[in-house]
Write a protein that holds these residues in place. Structure first.
Motif, short mmCIF file in Angstrom:
data_model
loop_
_atom_site.label_atom_id
_atom_site.label_comp_id
_atom_site.label_asym_id
_atom_site.label_seq_id
_atom_site.Cartn_x
_atom_site.Cartn_y
_atom_site.Cartn_z
N PHE A 226 0.48 -1.35 -0.16
CA PHE A 226 -0.57 -0.18 -0.21
C PHE A 226 0.97 1.18 0.03
N ARG A 227 0.63 2.00 -0.92
CA ARG A 227 1.36 3.20 -1.18
C ARG A 227 0.46 4.82 -0.02
N ARG B 71 -2.58 -1.26 6.81
CA ARG B 71 -2.98 -0.17 5.74
C ARG B 71 -1.60 1.06 6.45
N ILE B 72 -1.07 1.89 5.74
CA ILE B 72 0.05 2.49 5.94
C ILE B 72 -0.31 2.85 7.85
N GLU B 73 -1.35 3.57 8.05
CA GLU B 73 -0.95 4.10 8.97
C GLU B 73 -1.41 3.89 10.32
N LEU C 8 9.06 6.51 12.28
CA LEU C 8 8.24 7.17 11.02
C LEU C 8 6.81 7.18 11.56
N GLY C 9 6.22 7.12 12.24
CA GLY C 9 5.45 7.72 12.89
C GLY C 9 5.09 8.52 13.55
N LYS D 244 -4.25 9.40 -2.13
CA LYS D 244 -5.07 8.31 -1.21
C LYS D 244 -3.95 7.01 -1.26
N GLU D 245 -4.59 6.14 -0.32
CA GLU D 245 -3.60 5.58 -0.47
C GLU D 245 -4.33 4.02 -1.70
N ARG D 246 -3.61 3.63 -1.74
CA ARG D 246 -3.21 2.81 -3.73
C ARG D 246 -2.58 1.28 -2.88
#
Length: 368
Positions: free
Chosen positions: A169-170, A214-216, A225-226, A237-239
Motif C-alpha cells: 500500500f502506497r 494499512r500504512i497509518e 517513522l510514525g 490516496k492510499e493505493r
C-alpha cells in the motif's frame, strides 16, 4: 491477410512501452494497446536506482533529478539499529510513477510507436490480435499486461510457475525528505519503504503478508517513522497492489513473448522490477531482430538470477526476526557488508563479491 504491424504489445505500462521503444529503434513497426488511460499509476516505491536509470538511458529516456528527487543510497532501519550504504557511481532518483510513465509515452511517440489507449484486447491467436471487434495482423505479440497476464493464459505459458505474494500500500505525504537515502524500515513481518520523490514530497510504501494492514495503522511497528509523518497532510490516496515472487518455465511460445511482471517477478523488497523490465526490453528487441525468441528466453533467465537470489535473501530476513536483527547489527558494525551487497545489486561490482561479503557477514554474526 496483409500484416498491419510487425510487433503488437499488449499493455502500455513501463514494461510494454520499454519493449515498444526498443523494438521501434531497431526498425520494427510497433503498436501498443492498453485498456487504461494515461498516465497509468501503480503502487510502487518509486525509487529508481542508478542501474535502472542507465537502462532507461539506453532506451533514450533521460531521467534528471529535477524529475523527482535524487538519493545517494539505501538505509536499513530495525528498531534502534540502522545500516547505510551509498552508490559508488551516481545517484538514484525518486520519481512519481505517473511522471515516469509520461516520459516513456513521450519517447514512444517521438520514435514512432502507435499507441492505442482505452483499447482492451479480447483475444489473441497466432500472429493476430483482436481489439474492439477488429483484427490486427502482426508478426510478433508481446504480453506486457502484468502479473495476472491474460496473454500468458491465452498462450498456455502459465505452467510450472511458483508464486509467493505479499500486499503493498502506497501513499504520498507533503513532507520535505529528511534523508539522502531510500529508507527501509523492518518490523514484524512488514517493511516500510520511504523514498524522496520531490523537494517537498515523500513516498511511503507498506509491504506485508496481511491484506488488511494499512500504512497509518502500522506506525506502532515503526515509531520513528510514525512520529515524522503523524499529522502530515497526504498528497495522494492510499493505493494498493500485490507484489510477488514468481517464475515461469518459459517466457515465449511460438510468436508470443512475455515481458515485465507477465514474465515473472521479484518481490518489491528488491527494488528491481522496473530495471528488469527495461533490460528485458533490450534483450527482447535483439531476439526479435535475430528472429529467434530462444535468445530472449536465455537472456531473460540469466538476467533474473541475481535479483531472484537477492529477493529470497531479503524474504528470509523477513521471516526470521532474530536473524534479521543480527544481520542488520552486523551491517551496522561493518559498513563494507551492505556496501558490497548494494554494489553487486546495482551492477557496480561482480557477483563474485558475494563470496567475500558472505565471509565478512559470517564473521560479524559470530561477533554480535
Amino acid at each position: 491477410m496483409a500484416r498491419n504491424t510487425d510487433v503488437f504489445v499488449v499493455g502500455g505500462g513501463p514494461a510494454g512501452l520499454a519493449a515498444a521503444i526498443a523494438a521501434r529503434k531497431r526498425g520494427f513497426d510497433v503498436i501498443v494497446a492498453d485498456g487504461g488511460r494515461p498516465p497509468i499509476d501503480k503502487a510502487c516505491g518509486e525509487g529508481l536506482m542508478p542501474d535502472a536509470i542507465a537502462a532507461l538511458a539506453d532506451l533514450g529516456i533521460k531521467m534528471q533529478p529535477s524529475d523527482g528527487k535524487a538519493f545517494r543510497g539505501i538505509r536499513f532501519m530495525s528498531g534502534e539499529t540502522s545500516a547505510s550504504a551509498y552508490f559508488q557511481n551516481g545517484c538514484g532518483v525518486g520519481v512519481r510513477r505517473v511522471v515516469l510513465h509520461q516520459k516513456m509515452i513521450e519517447e514512444a511517440e517521438n520514435c514512432g510507436v502507435r499507441l492505442l489507449w482505452e483499447t482492451p484486447i479480447s483475444q489473441i491467436s497466432p500472429q493476430e490480435v483482436r481489439t474492439k471487434g477488429k483484427s490486427v495482423s502482426t508478426r510478433w505479440i508481446i504480453g506486457a499486461d502484468g502479473g495476472r497476464s491474460l496473454v500468458r493464459q491465452w498462450s498456455d505459458l502459465e505452467a510450472h510457475h511458483t508464486l509467493q505474494s505479499r500486499f503493498a500500500f502506497r501513499r504520498h505525504y507533503r513532507c520535505r525528505p529528511w534523508s539522502d537515502c531510500v529508507e527501509i524500515y523492518w518490523g514484524r513481518g512488514v517493511q516500510a519503504y520511504v523514498s524522496p520523490v520531490g523537494a517537498e514530497e515523500t513516498c511511503v510504501v507498506l509491504v506485508s503478508h496481511d491484506p488488511k494492514m494499512r500504512i497509518e495503522s502500522a506506525w506502532q511497528e515503526f515509531p520513528e517513522l510514525g512520529d515524522r509523518l503523524r499529522g502530515i497532510e497526504p498528497t495522494s490516496k492510499e493505493r494498493g497492489a500485490v507484489t510477488a515472487m514468481h517464475s515461469l518455465k518459459n517466457v515465449f511460445r511460438g510468436d508470443v513473448a512475455l515481458i515485465g511482471d507477465a514474465s515473472g517477478s521479484v518481490d518489491a523488497i528488491t527494488g528491481e522490477g522496473l530495471r528488469l523490465s527495461f533490460v528485458q526490453a533490450s534483450i527482447l528487441a535483439t531476439a526479435l531482430e535475430a528472429g529467434d525468441l530462444q535468445q530472449y528466453q536465455i537472456g531473460h533467465r540469466r538476467l533474473s538470477r541475481l535479483p531472484s537470489a537477492m529477493g529470497k535473501l531479503m524474504l528470509l530476513l523477513d521471516k526470521r526476526p532474530l536473524l534479521r536483527r543480527q544481520t542488520i547489527r552486523a551491517m551496522a558494525a561493518d559498513s563494507r557488508i551492505l556496501e558490497r551487497l548494494l554494489s553487486v545489486h546495482v551492477g557496480e561490482a561482480s557477483p563474485l563479491h558475494l563470496a567475500t561479503t558472505g565471509a565478512l557477514l559470517g564473521l560479524q554474526l559470530l561477533a554480535v
